[in-house]
Scaffold this active site. Structure first.
Site, PDB file in Angstrom:
ATOM      1  N   PHE A 143       0.869  -1.190   0.000  1.00  0.00           N
ATOM      2  CA  PHE A 143       0.000   0.000   0.000  1.00  0.00           C
ATOM      3  C   PHE A 143       0.898   1.229   0.000  1.00  0.00           C
ATOM      4  O   PHE A 143       1.715   1.402   0.915  1.00  0.00           O
ATOM      5  CB  PHE A 143      -0.863  -0.049   1.266  1.00  0.00           C
ATOM      6  CG  PHE A 143      -1.781   1.120   1.463  1.00  0.00           C
ATOM      7  CD1 PHE A 143      -2.908   1.280   0.668  1.00  0.00           C
ATOM      8  CD2 PHE A 143      -1.549   2.040   2.478  1.00  0.00           C
ATOM      9  CE1 PHE A 143      -3.791   2.349   0.879  1.00  0.00           C
ATOM     10  CE2 PHE A 143      -2.422   3.099   2.699  1.00  0.00           C
ATOM     11  CZ  PHE A 143      -3.550   3.259   1.891  1.00  0.00           C
ATOM     12  N   LEU A 160       0.990   4.996   0.237  1.00  0.00           N
ATOM     13  CA  LEU A 160       0.390   6.296   0.573  1.00  0.00           C
ATOM     14  C   LEU A 160       1.485   7.301   0.941  1.00  0.00           C
ATOM     15  O   LEU A 160       1.552   8.392   0.395  1.00  0.00           O
ATOM     16  CB  LEU A 160      -0.596   6.134   1.749  1.00  0.00           C
ATOM     17  CG  LEU A 160      -1.176   7.411   2.350  1.00  0.00           C
ATOM     18  CD1 LEU A 160      -2.070   8.141   1.343  1.00  0.00           C
ATOM     19  CD2 LEU A 160      -1.975   7.101   3.625  1.00  0.00           C
ATOM     20  N   GLY A 177      -6.655  -1.166   8.824  1.00  0.00           N
ATOM     21  CA  GLY A 177      -5.244  -1.502   9.038  1.00  0.00           C
ATOM     22  C   GLY A 177      -4.843  -1.343  10.494  1.00  0.00           C
ATOM     23  O   GLY A 177      -4.050  -2.126  11.030  1.00  0.00           O
ATOM     24  N   ARG A 178      -5.426  -0.343  11.128  1.00  0.00           N
ATOM     25  CA  ARG A 178      -5.086  -0.079  12.537  1.00  0.00           C
ATOM     26  C   ARG A 178      -5.482  -1.230  13.441  1.00  0.00           C
ATOM     27  O   ARG A 178      -4.850  -1.448  14.478  1.00  0.00           O
ATOM     28  CB  ARG A 178      -5.762   1.225  12.999  1.00  0.00           C
ATOM     29  CG  ARG A 178      -4.999   2.417  12.504  1.00  0.00           C
ATOM     30  CD  ARG A 178      -5.720   3.719  12.679  1.00  0.00           C
ATOM     31  NE  ARG A 178      -4.976   4.726  11.924  1.00  0.00           N
ATOM     32  CZ  ARG A 178      -5.471   5.852  11.461  1.00  0.00           C
ATOM     33  NH1 ARG A 178      -6.738   6.161  11.691  1.00  0.00           N
ATOM     34  NH2 ARG A 178      -4.707   6.695  10.779  1.00  0.00           N
ATOM     35  N   GLY A 188      20.483  -8.233  32.994  1.00  0.00           N
ATOM     36  CA  GLY A 188      21.491  -8.193  31.923  1.00  0.00           C
ATOM     37  C   GLY A 188      21.138  -9.112  30.768  1.00  0.00           C
ATOM     38  O   GLY A 188      21.437  -8.815  29.598  1.00  0.00           O
ATOM     39  N   GLU A 191       0.948   3.545  10.203  1.00  0.00           N
ATOM     40  CA  GLU A 191      -0.524   3.600  10.089  1.00  0.00           C
ATOM     41  C   GLU A 191      -1.132   4.667  11.017  1.00  0.00           C
ATOM     42  O   GLU A 191      -2.176   4.477  11.631  1.00  0.00           O
ATOM     43  CB  GLU A 191      -1.137   2.219  10.278  1.00  0.00           C
ATOM     44  CG  GLU A 191      -0.565   1.267   9.241  1.00  0.00           C
ATOM     45  CD  GLU A 191      -1.402   0.059   8.940  1.00  0.00           C
ATOM     46  OE1 GLU A 191      -2.608   0.088   9.192  1.00  0.00           O
ATOM     47  OE2 GLU A 191      -0.816  -0.904   8.434  1.00  0.00           O
TER      48      GLU A 191
HETATM   49  C1  LIG Z   1       8.853   0.508   8.940  1.00  0.00           C
HETATM   50  C2  LIG Z   1       7.819   1.389   8.321  1.00  0.00           C
HETATM   51  C3  LIG Z   1       6.855   0.837   7.485  1.00  0.00           C
HETATM   52  C4  LIG Z   1       5.907   1.652   6.884  1.00  0.00           C
HETATM   53  N1  LIG Z   1       5.010   1.105   5.983  1.00  0.00           N
HETATM   54  C5  LIG Z   1       4.233   1.935   5.231  1.00  0.00           C
HETATM   55  C6  LIG Z   1       3.441   1.417   4.147  1.00  0.00           C
HETATM   56  O1  LIG Z   1       3.405   0.210   3.894  1.00  0.00           O
HETATM   57  N2  LIG Z   1       2.741   2.291   3.386  1.00  0.00           N
HETATM   58  C7  LIG Z   1       2.736   3.633   3.618  1.00  0.00           C
HETATM   59  O2  LIG Z   1       2.076   4.351   2.892  1.00  0.00           O
HETATM   60  N3  LIG Z   1       3.469   4.147   4.654  1.00  0.00           N
HETATM   61  C8  LIG Z   1       4.211   3.334   5.447  1.00  0.00           C
HETATM   62  N4  LIG Z   1       4.985   3.860   6.481  1.00  0.00           N
HETATM   63  C9  LIG Z   1       4.968   5.289   6.715  1.00  0.00           C
HETATM   64  C10 LIG Z   1       4.329   5.683   8.041  1.00  0.00           C
HETATM   65  O3  LIG Z   1       2.950   5.494   7.992  1.00  0.00           O
HETATM   66  C11 LIG Z   1       4.750   7.135   8.335  1.00  0.00           C
HETATM   67  O4  LIG Z   1       6.124   7.112   8.673  1.00  0.00           O
HETATM   68  C12 LIG Z   1       3.943   7.751   9.453  1.00  0.00           C
HETATM   69  O5  LIG Z   1       2.609   7.955   9.046  1.00  0.00           O
HETATM   70  C13 LIG Z   1       4.520   9.071   9.944  1.00  0.00           C
HETATM   71  O6  LIG Z   1       4.802   9.916   8.893  1.00  0.00           O
HETATM   72  P1  LIG Z   1       6.253  10.641   8.809  1.00  0.00           P
HETATM   73  O7  LIG Z   1       7.270   9.582   8.969  1.00  0.00           O
HETATM   74  O8  LIG Z   1       6.289  11.469   7.578  1.00  0.00           O
HETATM   75  O9  LIG Z   1       6.286  11.564  10.089  1.00  0.00           O
HETATM   76  P2  LIG Z   1       5.743  13.077  10.170  1.00  0.00           P
HETATM   77  O10 LIG Z   1       4.369  13.151   9.629  1.00  0.00           O
HETATM   78  O11 LIG Z   1       6.754  13.974   9.596  1.00  0.00           O
HETATM   79  O12 LIG Z   1       5.676  13.285  11.732  1.00  0.00           O
HETATM   80  C14 LIG Z   1       6.804  13.657  12.532  1.00  0.00           C
HETATM   81  C15 LIG Z   1       6.330  13.830  13.972  1.00  0.00           C
HETATM   82  O13 LIG Z   1       5.377  14.903  14.049  1.00  0.00           O
HETATM   83  C16 LIG Z   1       4.164  14.434  14.630  1.00  0.00           C
HETATM   84  N5  LIG Z   1       3.033  15.120  13.984  1.00  0.00           N
HETATM   85  C17 LIG Z   1       2.826  15.312  12.660  1.00  0.00           C
HETATM   86  N6  LIG Z   1       1.677  15.968  12.439  1.00  0.00           N
HETATM   87  C18 LIG Z   1       1.105  16.185  13.663  1.00  0.00           C
HETATM   88  C19 LIG Z   1      -0.087  16.803  14.116  1.00  0.00           C
HETATM   89  N7  LIG Z   1      -1.000  17.301  13.269  1.00  0.00           N
HETATM   90  N8  LIG Z   1      -0.317  16.845  15.455  1.00  0.00           N
HETATM   91  C20 LIG Z   1       0.568  16.321  16.334  1.00  0.00           C
HETATM   92  N9  LIG Z   1       1.727  15.718  15.972  1.00  0.00           N
HETATM   93  C21 LIG Z   1       1.992  15.653  14.651  1.00  0.00           C
HETATM   94  C22 LIG Z   1       4.150  12.944  14.345  1.00  0.00           C
HETATM   95  O14 LIG Z   1       3.291  12.250  15.226  1.00  0.00           O
HETATM   96  C23 LIG Z   1       5.604  12.601  14.524  1.00  0.00           C
HETATM   97  O15 LIG Z   1       5.881  12.452  15.901  1.00  0.00           O
HETATM   98  C24 LIG Z   1       5.904   3.044   7.144  1.00  0.00           C
HETATM   99  C25 LIG Z   1       6.861   3.586   7.999  1.00  0.00           C
HETATM  100  C26 LIG Z   1       7.828   2.786   8.573  1.00  0.00           C
HETATM  101  C27 LIG Z   1       8.877   3.424   9.443  1.00  0.00           C
END
Ligand SMILES: Cc1cc2nc3c(=O)[nH]c(=O)nc-3n(C[C@H](O)[C@H](O)[C@H](O)COP(=O)(O)OP(=O)(O)OC[C@H]3O[C@@H](n4cnc5c(N)ncnc54)[C@H](O)[C@@H]3O)c2cc1C
Length: 386
Positions: free
Chosen positions: A123, A125, A242-243, A340, A363
């Site tokens: 997926f 996104l 998904g959640r 440990g 997610e």
């Molecule tokens: C191992 C792994 C697998 C993944 N698999 C998929 C996948 O299969 N498909 C897919 O589409 N994505 C996938 N993701 C992406 C994942 O869903 C995103 O990393 C996640 O949604 C967070 O987005 P970001 O990393 O851009 O963080 P950001 O959006 O940049 O967030 C950075 C920080 O700011 C906080 N923040 C951001 N906006 C707000 C707000 N409005 N209010 C309060 N706090 C906020 C966040 O909570 C976080 O702490 C995966 C990520 C990882 C690491």
């Protein structure tokens, strides 16, 4: 209220438990260390029906309910979270939306090979600039008459390099913002599709996470999922389901770490008695057991709401948020109870602690779950309304 599982649900859970404890556990440390993809186990999980768990039998799926899926996720996640994330992304994120909103032709074409596990789904996104703020999609799908021209880069895609099918979210009408977004089924073999390097991660290390690039990919019109402009709603609904999968993963991580800590607390003696006879350790076990039980009820109930056809978005967000926090707390305490020995790989709890962290991020991060939950709470939605 009936809290008991059916005979079928128990059988499915026991099969998953047996598979995880006897087959996955043996090489899980090695695979985690070397980031080795569990390819042969994915095949085996396909044979066991885990790759098309909730898919209708007419498309080759196991036709099981969401609660059975949760039970499988929980058991796999006690041991190997690279395997459970593969199952979760494949079932909840790739298959679900095709089955729910796809045309009959799309279902017949794509579901049988996905449900058998022969083809892996992913997926797409998230983007380098669009994680929590999924509305700011930069990937474009220009309407060219007979086809869409897809261009852009997706980040962090679970199953990225192994997938044969991607469900891709992209912007068709930028002026309409999130109402201009569409969802597409894209085949990995099509010209212009490529992947980046496998990410070197803190946890779920043997699962495959990579970026996926689309350069002038011609997507046939018939591969759009749902009505024109439905893509953002589609993505949000996909994540609601998904959640539940990730909440079950978090629950399994917590339960797995707790079971290991409990067993160890009987074996390890200090000051002439098992460590669980020291109140400090006994109380940790009590807190762990209580929180896991609360998380389990929330996760199972979210699955039940989905199976009953009731609104489950809020319950799924709450279950994911709570279970992931319990996973983090419980694994930290499980390492502590091991002293440990908890700090080295051989005892498994340090891996579960590393794996737990991702459940608070993907997610929808914990902060985003609170955004979702608080929005509903402020609107007056109470959780127990059925
Ligand atoms: C191992 C792994 C697998 C993944 N698999 C998929 C996948 O299969 N498909 C897919 O589409 N994505 C996938 N993701 C992406 C994942 O869903 C995103 O990393 C996640 O949604 C967070 O987005 P970001 O990393 O851009 O963080 P950001 O959006 O940049 O967030 C950075 C920080 O700011 C906080 N923040 C951001 N906006 C707000 C707000 N409005 N209010 C309060 N706090 C906020 C966040 O909570 C976080 O702490 C995966 C990520 C990882 C690491």
């Amino acid at each position: 209220m009936n809290f008991s599982l059916t005979e079928e649900q128990k059988m499915v859970r026991d099969a998953a438990r047996d598979f995880a404890q006897t087959e996955l556990k043996a090489g899980v440390i090695e695979r985690d260390t070397h980031q080795t993809h569990p390819t042969e186990f994915v095949q085996k999980m396909g044979e066991m029906g885990f790759m098309g768990m909730m898919t209708d039998e007419k498309y080759g799926g196991a036709g099981l309910d969401t609660l059975s899926y949760v039970l499988v996720m929980e058991e796999l996640s006690k041991v190997d979270n690279s395997c459970s994330v593969i199952v979760s992304a494949h079932n909840s994120l790739a298959i679900w939306g095709i089955e729910k909103y796809g045309t009959e032709e799309q279902k017949q074409k794509y579901l049988p090979s996905l449900a058998s596990g022969e083809t892996i789904g992913a997926f797409c996104l998230s983007e380098p600039e669009a994680g929590s703020d999924a509305t700011s999609q930069r990937t474009t799908a220009e309407d060219k008459g007979d086809f869409y021209l897809l261009n852009g880069t997706k980040n962090w895609i679970t199953n990225g390099k192994k997938a044969g099918i991607y469900v891709v979210i992209a912007q068709t009408y930028p002026e309409k913002k999130h109402k201009g977004i569409n969802a597409f089924i894209v085949e990995a073999a099509w010209q212009g599709v490529s992947t980046g390097v496998k990410e070197d991660k803190l946890g779920i290390r043997s699962s495959d996470t990579s970026s996926v690039m689309f350069q002038d990919v011609k997507v046939p019109k018939e591969n759009r999922i749902g009505a024109d402009g439905f893509g953002f709603k589609f993505a949000m609904q996909t994540l609601d389901g998904g959640r539940i999968g990730i909440a079950a993963q978090a629950l399994g991580i917590a339960a797995g770490a707790y079971e290991l800590a409990l067993a160890y607390s009987h074996e390890r003696k200090t000051f002439g008695k098992p460590i669980n006879e020291h109140q400090a350790i006994a109380f940790k076990l009590a807190d762990m057991a209580m929180k896991i039980e609360a998380a389990r009820l929330m996760v199972y109930r979210a699955a039940w709401l989905k199976d009953e056809g009731l609104d489950y978005a809020q319950a799924a967000a709450m279950a994911k948020l709570y279970a992931s926090e319990v996973a983090m707390e419980t694994t930290v305490e499980a390492v502590q109870i091991h002293g440990g020995y908890g700090f080295v790989k051989e005892y498994h709890v340090e891996r579960l602690m590393r794996d737990a962290k991702i459940t608070q991020i993907y997610e929808g991060t914990s902060e985003i779950q609170r955004v979702v939950i608080s929005r509903n709470v402020i609107k007056g939605q109470t959780y127990l309304d059925l």
